[in-house]
Design an enzyme around this catalytic site. Structure first.
Site, PDB file in Angstrom:
ATOM      1  N   GLU A   1       0.832  -1.217   0.000  1.00  0.00           N
ATOM      2  CA  GLU A   1       0.000   0.000   0.000  1.00  0.00           C
ATOM      3  C   GLU A   1       0.858   1.255   0.000  1.00  0.00           C
ATOM      4  OE1 GLU A   1      -2.993   0.305   3.027  1.00  0.00           O
ATOM      5  OE2 GLU A   1      -4.454  -0.328   1.510  1.00  0.00           O
TER       6      GLU A   1
ATOM      7  N   ARG B   1      -6.954  33.346 -18.350  1.00  0.00           N
ATOM      8  CA  ARG B   1      -7.694  34.336 -17.579  1.00  0.00           C
ATOM      9  C   ARG B   1      -7.041  35.718 -17.674  1.00  0.00           C
ATOM     10  NH1 ARG B   1      -8.009  35.389 -11.171  1.00  0.00           N
ATOM     11  NH2 ARG B   1      -9.983  36.513 -11.137  1.00  0.00           N
TER      12      ARG B   1
END
Ligand SMILES: Cc1cc2nc3c(=O)[nH]c(=O)nc-3n(C[C@H](O)[C@H](O)[C@H](O)COP(=O)(O)OP(=O)(O)OC[C@H]3O[C@@H](n4cnc5c(N)ncnc54)[C@H](O)[C@@H]3O)c2cc1C
Length: 393
Positions: free
Chosen positions: A249, A275
Protein backbone atom coordinates in the site's frame (compact mmCIF):
# COMPACT_ATOMS: atom_id res chain seq x y z
CA UNK A 1 -2.91 16.02 -25.74
CA UNK A 2 -2.20 19.08 -23.59
CA UNK A 3 1.40 20.20 -22.98
CA UNK A 4 1.00 19.14 -19.34
CA UNK A 5 0.25 15.57 -20.42
CA UNK A 6 2.84 15.34 -23.17
CA UNK A 7 5.73 16.80 -21.14
CA UNK A 8 5.25 14.89 -17.90
CA UNK A 9 5.79 11.33 -19.07
CA UNK A 10 8.33 10.03 -16.58
CA UNK A 11 6.92 6.47 -16.57
CA UNK A 12 8.51 3.69 -18.61
CA UNK A 13 7.52 3.86 -22.31
CA UNK A 14 5.19 0.85 -22.14
CA UNK A 15 3.47 2.29 -19.11
CA UNK A 16 2.61 5.56 -20.85
CA UNK A 17 0.76 3.63 -23.57
CA UNK A 18 -1.26 1.77 -20.90
CA UNK A 19 -2.10 5.05 -19.12
CA UNK A 20 -3.37 6.53 -22.41
CA UNK A 21 -5.31 3.38 -23.33
CA UNK A 22 -7.06 3.15 -19.95
CA UNK A 23 -7.82 6.88 -19.93
CA UNK A 24 -9.49 6.45 -23.32
CA UNK A 25 -11.38 3.31 -22.26
CA UNK A 26 -12.63 4.90 -19.04
CA UNK A 27 -13.64 8.23 -20.61
CA UNK A 28 -17.01 7.05 -22.00
CA UNK A 29 -17.76 5.26 -18.71
CA UNK A 30 -17.29 8.47 -16.72
CA UNK A 31 -20.31 10.00 -18.43
CA UNK A 32 -22.38 6.81 -18.38
CA UNK A 33 -21.69 6.25 -14.67
CA UNK A 34 -22.40 9.80 -13.46
CA UNK A 35 -24.81 9.58 -10.53
CA UNK A 36 -24.53 5.77 -10.33
CA UNK A 37 -23.69 3.99 -7.06
CA UNK A 38 -20.25 2.80 -5.96
CA UNK A 39 -20.93 -0.82 -6.87
CA UNK A 40 -22.08 -0.01 -10.41
CA UNK A 41 -18.94 2.04 -10.98
CA UNK A 42 -16.75 -0.69 -9.50
CA UNK A 43 -18.19 -3.39 -11.75
CA UNK A 44 -18.01 -1.29 -14.92
CA UNK A 45 -14.37 -0.35 -14.29
CA UNK A 46 -13.44 -3.88 -13.27
CA UNK A 47 -14.90 -4.90 -16.66
CA UNK A 48 -12.00 -2.99 -18.26
CA UNK A 49 -9.58 -5.33 -16.48
CA UNK A 50 -8.26 -2.82 -13.94
CA UNK A 51 -8.28 -5.39 -11.11
CA UNK A 52 -6.58 -8.14 -13.17
CA UNK A 53 -3.01 -8.81 -12.07
CA UNK A 54 -1.95 -10.61 -15.23
CA UNK A 55 -2.05 -8.95 -18.64
CA UNK A 56 -4.39 -10.53 -21.19
CA UNK A 57 -2.92 -13.43 -23.19
CA UNK A 58 -1.50 -12.17 -26.53
CA UNK A 59 -3.41 -13.16 -29.68
CA UNK A 60 -2.11 -16.52 -31.01
CA UNK A 61 0.83 -15.85 -33.32
CA UNK A 62 1.17 -12.20 -32.25
CA UNK A 63 4.79 -11.09 -31.74
CA UNK A 64 5.87 -10.50 -28.13
CA UNK A 65 5.55 -6.82 -27.16
CA UNK A 66 9.08 -5.86 -26.10
CA UNK A 67 7.83 -2.58 -24.57
CA UNK A 68 5.11 -4.26 -22.48
CA UNK A 69 5.50 -3.16 -18.84
CA UNK A 70 5.71 -5.63 -15.97
CA UNK A 71 2.43 -6.53 -14.25
CA UNK A 72 2.83 -4.15 -11.29
CA UNK A 73 3.80 -1.23 -13.55
CA UNK A 74 0.82 -2.10 -15.74
CA UNK A 75 -1.53 -2.10 -12.74
CA UNK A 76 -0.22 1.30 -11.70
CA UNK A 77 -0.64 2.66 -15.23
CA UNK A 78 -4.23 1.35 -15.41
CA UNK A 79 -5.04 3.06 -12.08
CA UNK A 80 -3.44 6.30 -13.29
CA UNK A 81 -5.33 6.08 -16.59
CA UNK A 82 -8.80 5.71 -15.08
CA UNK A 83 -8.03 8.54 -12.63
CA UNK A 84 -6.91 10.70 -15.53
CA UNK A 85 -10.21 10.04 -17.29
CA UNK A 86 -11.99 11.63 -14.32
CA UNK A 87 -13.39 8.53 -12.60
CA UNK A 88 -14.50 9.39 -9.04
CA UNK A 89 -11.28 9.46 -6.93
CA UNK A 90 -12.96 7.41 -4.17
CA UNK A 91 -13.60 4.57 -6.61
CA UNK A 92 -10.05 4.76 -8.02
CA UNK A 93 -8.64 4.78 -4.46
CA UNK A 94 -10.68 1.68 -3.56
CA UNK A 95 -9.50 -0.12 -6.70
CA UNK A 96 -5.86 0.75 -5.99
CA UNK A 97 -6.34 -0.41 -2.41
CA UNK A 98 -7.73 -3.78 -3.50
CA UNK A 99 -5.13 -4.38 -6.24
CA UNK A 100 -2.01 -3.30 -4.36
CA UNK A 101 -2.99 -3.70 -0.70
CA UNK A 102 -4.80 -7.02 -1.04
CA UNK A 103 -4.60 -8.87 -4.38
CA UNK A 104 -0.82 -8.83 -4.91
CA UNK A 105 0.08 -9.70 -1.28
CA UNK A 106 -2.64 -12.37 -1.04
CA UNK A 107 -1.54 -14.00 -4.28
CA UNK A 108 1.96 -14.24 -2.82
CA UNK A 109 0.78 -15.50 0.58
CA UNK A 110 -1.92 -18.02 -0.34
CA UNK A 111 -1.33 -21.53 -1.71
CA UNK A 112 -2.26 -21.63 -5.42
CA UNK A 113 -5.60 -23.41 -4.84
CA UNK A 114 -6.66 -20.94 -2.12
CA UNK A 115 -5.79 -17.99 -4.40
CA UNK A 116 -7.78 -19.59 -7.25
CA UNK A 117 -10.77 -19.85 -4.91
CA UNK A 118 -10.84 -16.06 -4.48
CA UNK A 119 -9.28 -14.99 -7.79
CA UNK A 120 -12.76 -13.93 -9.02
CA UNK A 121 -12.28 -10.70 -7.05
CA UNK A 122 -10.24 -9.61 -10.08
CA UNK A 123 -13.43 -9.56 -12.18
CA UNK A 124 -15.21 -7.14 -9.86
CA UNK A 125 -18.24 -9.34 -9.09
CA UNK A 126 -17.01 -9.67 -5.51
CA UNK A 127 -15.24 -7.02 -3.48
CA UNK A 128 -12.65 -7.34 -0.74
CA UNK A 129 -11.97 -5.15 2.31
CA UNK A 130 -8.88 -4.93 4.53
CA UNK A 131 -10.01 -4.89 8.16
CA UNK A 132 -7.28 -3.89 10.60
CA UNK A 133 -8.22 -0.67 12.40
CA UNK A 134 -10.30 -0.74 15.58
CA UNK A 135 -12.30 2.08 17.11
CA UNK A 136 -9.47 3.04 19.47
CA UNK A 137 -6.88 3.25 16.69
CA UNK A 138 -5.04 1.76 13.76
CA UNK A 139 -1.35 2.54 14.08
CA UNK A 140 -0.59 0.03 16.81
CA UNK A 141 -1.81 -3.37 15.57
CA UNK A 142 -0.28 -5.22 18.53
CA UNK A 143 -2.79 -3.48 20.82
CA UNK A 144 -5.82 -4.87 18.97
CA UNK A 145 -8.70 -6.42 20.90
CA UNK A 146 -10.35 -8.50 18.17
CA UNK A 147 -9.63 -12.10 19.05
CA UNK A 148 -9.89 -15.48 17.31
CA UNK A 149 -9.92 -18.41 19.72
CA UNK A 150 -9.36 -21.97 18.61
CA UNK A 151 -12.52 -24.10 18.48
CA UNK A 152 -12.09 -27.66 17.24
CA UNK A 153 -10.53 -27.44 13.77
CA UNK A 154 -11.42 -23.80 13.36
CA UNK A 155 -11.75 -20.52 15.22
CA UNK A 156 -14.38 -18.31 16.82
CA UNK A 157 -13.97 -14.59 16.14
CA UNK A 158 -15.08 -11.81 18.51
CA UNK A 159 -14.55 -8.07 18.22
CA UNK A 160 -15.01 -5.25 15.71
CA UNK A 161 -13.10 -3.50 12.94
CA UNK A 162 -13.90 0.16 12.36
CA UNK A 163 -13.15 2.81 9.69
CA UNK A 164 -12.85 0.12 7.01
CA UNK A 165 -12.96 1.22 3.37
CA UNK A 166 -15.75 -0.55 1.46
CA UNK A 167 -16.98 -2.47 4.55
CA UNK A 168 -20.63 -1.49 3.83
CA UNK A 169 -20.47 -3.19 0.42
CA UNK A 170 -17.66 -5.78 0.64
CA UNK A 171 -18.30 -9.49 -0.01
CA UNK A 172 -15.06 -10.77 1.50
CA UNK A 173 -13.03 -9.46 4.43
CA UNK A 174 -9.36 -9.89 5.24
CA UNK A 175 -9.46 -9.55 9.04
CA UNK A 176 -6.50 -9.33 11.43
CA UNK A 177 -7.16 -10.78 14.88
CA UNK A 178 -5.30 -11.73 18.00
CA UNK A 179 -4.57 -15.46 18.41
CA UNK A 180 -1.86 -15.00 21.03
CA UNK A 181 -1.26 -12.76 24.02
CA UNK A 182 0.67 -9.55 24.48
CA UNK A 183 2.93 -7.77 22.01
CA UNK A 184 4.72 -10.78 20.56
CA UNK A 185 5.16 -10.43 16.77
CA UNK A 186 3.49 -13.85 16.53
CA UNK A 187 0.35 -12.88 18.46
CA UNK A 188 -1.70 -11.94 15.36
CA UNK A 189 -3.28 -14.01 12.59
CA UNK A 190 -5.12 -13.09 9.39
CA UNK A 191 -8.41 -14.58 8.22
CA UNK A 192 -10.12 -14.32 4.84
CA UNK A 193 -13.85 -15.08 4.81
CA UNK A 194 -17.22 -13.96 3.38
CA UNK A 195 -18.90 -11.03 5.12
CA UNK A 196 -22.12 -13.11 4.90
CA UNK A 197 -20.71 -15.58 7.50
CA UNK A 198 -23.21 -15.91 10.40
CA UNK A 199 -22.29 -13.61 13.29
CA UNK A 200 -20.84 -10.82 11.10
CA UNK A 201 -22.81 -7.56 11.15
CA UNK A 202 -22.16 -4.47 9.11
CA UNK A 203 -22.54 -1.87 11.82
CA UNK A 204 -22.01 1.84 11.47
CA UNK A 205 -21.38 3.47 8.07
CA UNK A 206 -19.44 6.71 8.41
CA UNK A 207 -20.20 10.01 6.67
CA UNK A 208 -16.61 10.28 5.44
CA UNK A 209 -15.49 13.72 4.22
CA UNK A 210 -12.42 12.44 2.33
CA UNK A 211 -12.96 10.26 -0.74
CA UNK A 212 -16.73 10.27 -0.28
CA UNK A 213 -17.12 8.18 -3.48
CA UNK A 214 -16.27 4.99 -1.55
CA UNK A 215 -18.23 4.03 1.57
CA UNK A 216 -16.50 3.35 4.89
CA UNK A 217 -17.94 1.27 7.72
CA UNK A 218 -17.59 -1.10 10.61
CA UNK A 219 -17.73 -4.90 10.85
CA UNK A 220 -18.78 -6.48 14.16
CA UNK A 221 -17.96 -10.13 14.89
CA UNK A 222 -20.15 -11.93 17.41
CA UNK A 223 -19.19 -15.59 17.80
CA UNK A 224 -18.22 -15.93 14.12
CA UNK A 225 -17.22 -19.55 13.43
CA UNK A 226 -14.39 -19.69 10.92
CA UNK A 227 -13.05 -22.87 9.30
CA UNK A 228 -9.31 -23.52 9.55
CA UNK A 229 -9.13 -22.86 5.79
CA UNK A 230 -9.95 -19.18 6.35
CA UNK A 231 -6.57 -18.70 8.06
CA UNK A 232 -4.09 -16.96 5.71
CA UNK A 233 -0.62 -18.40 6.26
CA UNK A 234 -0.03 -20.11 9.59
CA UNK A 235 -1.39 -19.12 12.98
CA UNK A 236 0.77 -16.27 14.26
CA UNK A 237 1.79 -14.99 10.83
CA UNK A 238 -0.69 -12.09 10.80
CA UNK A 239 1.91 -9.40 11.46
CA UNK A 240 4.08 -10.73 8.62
CA UNK A 241 1.13 -10.56 6.21
CA UNK A 242 0.24 -7.11 7.52
CA UNK A 243 3.80 -5.96 6.88
CA UNK A 244 3.43 -7.16 3.31
CA UNK A 245 -0.02 -5.57 2.69
CA UNK A 246 1.08 -2.25 4.19
CA UNK A 247 4.38 -2.21 2.26
CA UNK A 248 2.46 -2.75 -0.99
CA UNK A 249 0.00 0.00 0.00
CA UNK A 250 2.69 2.47 0.97
CA UNK A 251 4.54 1.76 -2.27
CA UNK A 252 1.64 2.19 -4.67
CA UNK A 253 -1.76 3.18 -3.20
CA UNK A 254 -1.08 6.85 -3.88
CA UNK A 255 -0.97 5.92 -7.57
CA UNK A 256 -4.68 6.68 -7.37
CA UNK A 257 -3.78 10.38 -6.89
CA UNK A 258 -1.74 10.72 -10.10
CA UNK A 259 -4.84 11.14 -12.28
CA UNK A 260 -6.44 13.81 -10.05
CA UNK A 261 -3.06 15.60 -9.71
CA UNK A 262 -2.58 15.71 -13.48
CA UNK A 263 -6.15 16.92 -14.03
CA UNK A 264 -5.67 19.70 -11.46
CA UNK A 265 -2.38 20.85 -12.99
CA UNK A 266 -3.92 20.87 -16.47
CA UNK A 267 -6.99 22.84 -15.27
CA UNK A 268 -4.90 25.44 -13.44
CA UNK A 269 -2.43 25.79 -16.34
CA UNK A 270 -5.34 26.49 -18.71
CA UNK A 271 -6.85 28.93 -16.19
CA UNK A 272 -3.58 30.84 -15.71
CA UNK A 273 -2.94 30.91 -19.48
CA UNK A 274 -6.34 32.24 -20.44
CA UNK A 275 -7.69 34.34 -17.58
CA UNK A 276 -7.36 38.10 -17.92
CA UNK A 277 -6.25 39.79 -14.68
CA UNK A 278 -4.68 43.20 -13.99
CA UNK A 279 -4.84 43.98 -17.70
CA UNK A 280 -2.80 40.95 -18.81
CA UNK A 281 -3.07 37.19 -18.68
CA UNK A 282 -2.78 35.77 -15.16
CA UNK A 283 0.06 33.42 -16.17
CA UNK A 284 2.22 36.45 -17.08
CA UNK A 285 2.85 36.84 -13.33
CA UNK A 286 6.11 35.21 -12.24
CA UNK A 287 4.51 34.19 -8.98
CA UNK A 288 1.67 32.40 -10.76
CA UNK A 289 4.13 30.75 -13.15
CA UNK A 290 6.23 29.64 -10.22
CA UNK A 291 3.26 27.97 -8.53
CA UNK A 292 2.48 26.12 -11.78
CA UNK A 293 6.09 24.93 -11.97
CA UNK A 294 5.99 23.79 -8.36
CA UNK A 295 2.84 21.80 -9.11
CA UNK A 296 4.63 20.18 -12.06
CA UNK A 297 7.63 19.46 -9.82
CA UNK A 298 5.63 17.58 -7.19
CA UNK A 299 3.68 15.66 -9.83
CA UNK A 300 6.90 14.68 -11.62
CA UNK A 301 8.50 13.61 -8.33
CA UNK A 302 5.45 11.57 -7.34
CA UNK A 303 5.22 9.79 -10.70
CA UNK A 304 8.92 9.01 -10.68
CA UNK A 305 8.78 7.56 -7.17
CA UNK A 306 5.65 5.49 -7.76
CA UNK A 307 6.82 4.01 -11.06
CA UNK A 308 10.19 3.38 -9.40
CA UNK A 309 8.47 1.31 -6.71
CA UNK A 310 6.47 -0.57 -9.35
CA UNK A 311 9.71 -1.37 -11.20
CA UNK A 312 11.34 -2.67 -8.00
CA UNK A 313 8.34 -4.93 -7.34
CA UNK A 314 8.27 -6.11 -10.97
CA UNK A 315 11.96 -7.00 -10.59
CA UNK A 316 10.92 -9.37 -7.78
CA UNK A 317 12.39 -7.37 -4.87
CA UNK A 318 10.92 -8.92 -1.70
CA UNK A 319 8.61 -6.54 0.18
CA UNK A 320 10.65 -7.00 3.37
CA UNK A 321 13.52 -5.19 1.58
CA UNK A 322 11.24 -2.35 0.45
CA UNK A 323 9.69 -1.20 3.71
CA UNK A 324 11.82 1.96 4.05
CA UNK A 325 11.49 2.97 0.38
CA UNK A 326 7.75 2.28 0.46
CA UNK A 327 7.33 4.44 3.58
CA UNK A 328 9.38 7.25 2.03
CA UNK A 329 7.32 7.04 -1.17
CA UNK A 330 4.06 7.21 0.78
CA UNK A 331 5.26 10.19 2.83
CA UNK A 332 6.57 12.03 -0.22
CA UNK A 333 3.61 11.48 -2.55
CA UNK A 334 0.95 12.22 0.10
CA UNK A 335 2.70 15.44 1.15
CA UNK A 336 3.22 16.42 -2.50
CA UNK A 337 -0.47 15.79 -3.16
CA UNK A 338 -1.30 18.20 -0.33
CA UNK A 339 1.27 20.71 -1.69
CA UNK A 340 -0.15 20.55 -5.21
CA UNK A 341 -3.67 21.03 -3.85
CA UNK A 342 -2.51 24.03 -1.81
CA UNK A 343 -1.02 25.72 -4.90
CA UNK A 344 -4.16 24.95 -6.93
CA UNK A 345 -6.38 26.34 -4.19
CA UNK A 346 -4.35 29.55 -3.97
CA UNK A 347 -4.51 30.05 -7.74
CA UNK A 348 -8.24 29.27 -7.91
CA UNK A 349 -9.29 31.96 -5.43
CA UNK A 350 -12.90 31.78 -4.31
CA UNK A 351 -13.73 29.24 -7.06
CA UNK A 352 -11.92 26.57 -4.99
CA UNK A 353 -14.73 26.76 -2.45
CA UNK A 354 -17.70 26.71 -4.82
CA UNK A 355 -18.75 23.14 -5.52
CA UNK A 356 -20.04 23.73 -9.06
CA UNK A 357 -17.39 26.26 -10.13
CA UNK A 358 -14.85 25.48 -12.85
CA UNK A 359 -12.12 25.06 -10.19
CA UNK A 360 -13.56 23.34 -7.09
CA UNK A 361 -10.91 22.00 -4.68
CA UNK A 362 -11.09 18.70 -2.80
CA UNK A 363 -9.11 19.52 0.32
CA UNK A 364 -10.12 16.53 2.44
CA UNK A 365 -8.94 13.69 0.21
CA UNK A 366 -5.29 14.80 -0.10
CA UNK A 367 -5.15 15.48 3.67
CA UNK A 368 -6.50 11.98 4.41
CA UNK A 369 -3.48 10.54 2.61
CA UNK A 370 -1.33 11.80 5.48
CA UNK A 371 -3.17 9.32 7.74
CA UNK A 372 -4.15 6.11 5.95
CA UNK A 373 -1.61 3.36 5.23
CA UNK A 374 0.28 4.62 8.29
CA UNK A 375 0.25 8.22 9.58
CA UNK A 376 3.29 10.04 8.15
CA UNK A 377 4.52 11.05 11.62
CA UNK A 378 4.73 7.41 12.62
CA UNK A 379 6.25 6.33 9.28
CA UNK A 380 9.03 8.87 9.82
CA UNK A 381 9.78 7.30 13.20
CA UNK A 382 9.88 3.84 11.59
CA UNK A 383 12.32 5.00 8.89
CA UNK A 384 14.68 6.53 11.44
CA UNK A 385 14.48 3.37 13.56
CA UNK A 386 15.54 1.30 10.52
CA UNK A 387 18.58 3.58 10.29
CA UNK A 388 19.50 2.57 13.82
CA UNK A 389 18.20 5.50 15.84
CA UNK A 390 17.02 4.38 19.29
CA UNK A 391 13.52 5.73 18.64
CA UNK A 392 10.24 3.97 19.41
CA UNK A 393 6.62 4.98 18.74
C1 LIG B 1 -9.60 7.44 3.92
C2 LIG B 1 -9.22 6.40 4.92
C3 LIG B 1 -9.41 5.05 4.60
C4 LIG B 1 -9.09 4.07 5.53
N1 LIG B 1 -9.34 2.73 5.21
C5 LIG B 1 -9.01 1.77 6.10
C6 LIG B 1 -9.21 0.38 5.79
O1 LIG B 1 -9.67 0.04 4.69
N2 LIG B 1 -8.89 -0.54 6.71
C7 LIG B 1 -8.37 -0.21 7.92
O2 LIG B 1 -8.09 -1.10 8.71
N3 LIG B 1 -8.19 1.10 8.28
C8 LIG B 1 -8.49 2.08 7.39
N4 LIG B 1 -8.31 3.41 7.72
C9 LIG B 1 -7.83 3.74 9.05
C10 LIG B 1 -6.31 3.98 9.04
O3 LIG B 1 -5.65 2.79 8.81
C11 LIG B 1 -5.96 4.61 10.39
O4 LIG B 1 -6.52 5.90 10.39
C12 LIG B 1 -4.45 4.67 10.57
O5 LIG B 1 -3.93 3.39 10.83
C13 LIG B 1 -4.06 5.59 11.72
O6 LIG B 1 -4.74 5.25 12.87
P1 LIG B 1 -5.46 6.42 13.68
O7 LIG B 1 -6.41 7.11 12.76
O8 LIG B 1 -6.03 5.81 14.91
O9 LIG B 1 -4.32 7.46 14.00
P2 LIG B 1 -3.40 7.55 15.30
O10 LIG B 1 -2.67 6.29 15.50
O11 LIG B 1 -4.26 8.05 16.42
O12 LIG B 1 -2.38 8.65 14.88
C14 LIG B 1 -2.82 9.98 14.64
C15 LIG B 1 -1.68 10.94 14.92
O13 LIG B 1 -1.31 10.90 16.28
C16 LIG B 1 0.07 11.24 16.41
N5 LIG B 1 0.71 10.16 17.16
C17 LIG B 1 0.08 9.19 17.86
N6 LIG B 1 0.97 8.41 18.49
C18 LIG B 1 2.19 8.88 18.18
C19 LIG B 1 3.52 8.48 18.51
N7 LIG B 1 3.77 7.46 19.31
N8 LIG B 1 4.52 9.16 17.97
C20 LIG B 1 4.29 10.21 17.13
N9 LIG B 1 3.06 10.62 16.80
C21 LIG B 1 2.02 9.99 17.32
C22 LIG B 1 0.62 11.39 14.99
O14 LIG B 1 0.60 12.75 14.64
C23 LIG B 1 -0.42 10.64 14.14
O15 LIG B 1 -0.47 11.15 12.81
C24 LIG B 1 -8.58 4.43 6.81
C25 LIG B 1 -8.37 5.77 7.11
C26 LIG B 1 -8.68 6.75 6.19
C27 LIG B 1 -8.43 8.18 6.54
Amino acid sequence: MSAVDSLLRSGPAGAEAVVDAYRDRALPLVEQLAGKGFRDQWEALAGLGVLRLDPPEPEPGAPADAAAPGPVTRSLAMIEGIGLAGVDPGVVYAMASQVFGMEYPLRAALPAAAWQAVARIQDGGELLCHALTERKGGSDPLSMDTRARRDGDGYVLEGAKTFITAAPVADLALVFARTGEGRSPFSLSAFLFPVSTPGVTRAEAFAKTALPGVPMGELVFDGVRLPAGSLVGGEGSGLALLTSTTTWERALLLGYALGPMRRTLRRLTDWASERGHFGRRMGASHQVASRISDMALVLHRSRTLLYGMAARLDAGTPTRRLSVEAALTKISVSEDYVRLTEHATALSGVRAFIADSELPADLHSPMAALTYAGPNDLLRIGVAREFGLPVEN
